[in-house]
Design an enzyme around this catalytic site. Structure first.
Site: not given
Ligand code: PLA
Length: 443
Positions: A171, A252, A288
């Site tokens: 990312w 993460d 999310k």
């Protein structure tokens, strides 16, 4: 209070205009800026480029084309292309705002303690030895990004190594977060573009080659942008290498529940490490999996060797947070805590979460089928195999630029598309665009 003091207070509170002003905004801004007799101190600053992911939203909004499609940022959309607020979130939120005992006081520096405990249990599992032994320090954070940044600042100050290894690719914001915090960013091999899978050998070689104590960033599941995760056996071998070299894992977890639809399956890698490593860090996000993007609800956990150590670490995390933003917002964490803390709401959430994961999987098979029907050159199996919110299509930068310019489809320049932004209706349009790019634009 009367006289000059009272006047000053009124000026401070904006109740009356300061002396010499006429009290209206136009008059206040009428004094020319050149008063210092030199150019503005900002005059030398170059304009920064738009963010490669969030900047796409702006470009998309400005595009008047009727068929435009936004597959840039990873934000879930319904079949009608609309943002989704989960029913369970609405329910918990209604209960929260109508509760006569709720208030708007500051939270503590570490945030909502119930939220922190439940977040820890969600990620590590209630049977985790470190959870049971109170060996994990958890603070509420400004979603996943905030957790990464607070973790990075903590490591910069207290960890013996300032070197962090990120998967290649990762990312895009990871690099910026860790660099800004003052860590040295290096990469380990992760993706193999020839197989569209994991470069496991390269990954293992790079882990073994890292100096001991280095920090290793791991995506807990649904690797962004590739959608390629290690198998359980590969996780095991990675753990061996990481523990053997005394490296510090920093997980993460931005997509728990989104990869497989199961919260526990998506935490399996993390839980394996938590059972074996004396220390690790975890950044969690509810953006999310609860669809709470803008509420900025997340948590940072630091697994420690003892309960006493966890208390000390917690005290230092607060030292990082207090001068940065003082304390986190109440609202999102209150909603999350209500859902995680109620068996009934939790079950409802699981159903809605697996519904989102299933729709994403369906989009994978629809897009794959549409490309197959068009006979688009190349193998597109990876679209089916990849997991999570994204597909790493393999389109080159030039092909992406073509797709955006001609077809008004927005995606990141590395060829990543948010599968959650597709619908049964738009899969065909995307397949037409991809087919056109692959046939007519050389990589
Ligand atoms: N970690 C990973 C791996 C992510 O993909 C994202 C979000 C975050 C952390 C941060 O999320 P949060 O701060 O909102 O909790 N990635 C998104 C959005 C979905 C973004 O770029 O900010 C993406 O489109 O990649």
């Amino acid at each position: 209070m009367s006289g000059p003091a009272s006047r000053r207070l009124q000026v401070l509170r904006g109740q009356i205009a300061p002396p010499g002003s006429t009290g209206n905004a136009a008059a206040m801004s009428a004094e020319p800026v050149a008063a210092y007799g030199r150019p503005s101190v900002w005059a030398h600053i170059p304009e920064a480029p738009a963010d490669p992911i969030l900047g796409l939203n702006e470009a998309f909004k400005a595009d008047p084309h009727p068929s435009k499609l936004n597959l840039g940022v990873g934000a879930y959309r319904t079949e009608d292309g609309k943002p989704l607020v989960l029913n369970v979130v609405r329910k918990a939120e209604m209960a929260l705002v109508t509760d006569p005992n709720s208030n708007k006081e500051y939270l503590g520096i570490a945030g909502n303690a119930v939220f922190c405990r439940l977040s820890r249990e969600l990620a590590f599992g209630t049977s985790c030895q470190a959870v049971r032994g109170n060996r994990i320090a958890t603070v509420q954070s400004l979603s996943g990004t905030g957790a990464l940044r607070v973790g990075a600042e903590f490591l910069k100050e207290h960890h013996p190594s300032k070197v962090i290894y990120l998967p290649q690719p990762t990312w895009g914001n990871h690099t910026k977060v860790f660099k800004r915090a003052g860590l040295e960013v290096r990469t380990y091999r992760y993706y193999d573009s020839t197989t569209c899978g994991l470069n496991f050998q390269g990954l293992m070689e790079d882990l073994m080659g890292a100096p001991s104590d280095s920090i290793i960033l791991l995506h807990a599941c649904a690797h962004n942008p590739t959608g390629v995760d290690p198998t359980p056996d590969q996780w095991k071998q990675m753990l061996k290498a990481i523990a053997g070299k005394q490296l510090l894992p920093f997980f993460d977890s931005a997509y728990q529940g989104f990869a497989s639809g199961s919260l526990s399956a998506d935490a399996a890698g993390l839980r394996m490490f938590a059972d074996a490593c004396p220390q690790l860090l975890l950044a969690q996000s509810y953006a999310k999996n609860m669809g709470m993007y803008g509420e900025r609800a997340g948590a940072l956990s630091v697994l420690c060797s003892s309960q006493g150590e966890a208390a000390v670490v917690a005290s230092q995390l607060k030292q990082v947070i207090r001068p940065m933003y003082s304390n986190p917002p109440r609202h999102g964490a209150g909603i999350v805590a209500a859902i995680l803390g109620s068996p009934e709401l939790f079950r409802e959430w699981e159903v809605e979460l697996s519904g989102m994961a299933d729709r994403i999987k369906l989009m994978r098979s629809k897009l794959h089928e549409a490309l197959r029907q068009r006979g688009t050159p190349g193998s597109w199996e990876h679209i089916l195999k990849q997991i999570g919110m994204f597909s790493y299509t393999g389109l080159s930068k030039r092909q992406v630029e073509h797709v955006t310019k001609k077809w008004h489809i927005y995606m990141t320049l590395d060829g990543r598309i948010s599968m959650a932004g597709l619908s049964a209706k738009t899969c065909g349009y995307l397949a037409d665009a991809m087919d056109d790019a692959v046939r007519n634009v050389p990589k």
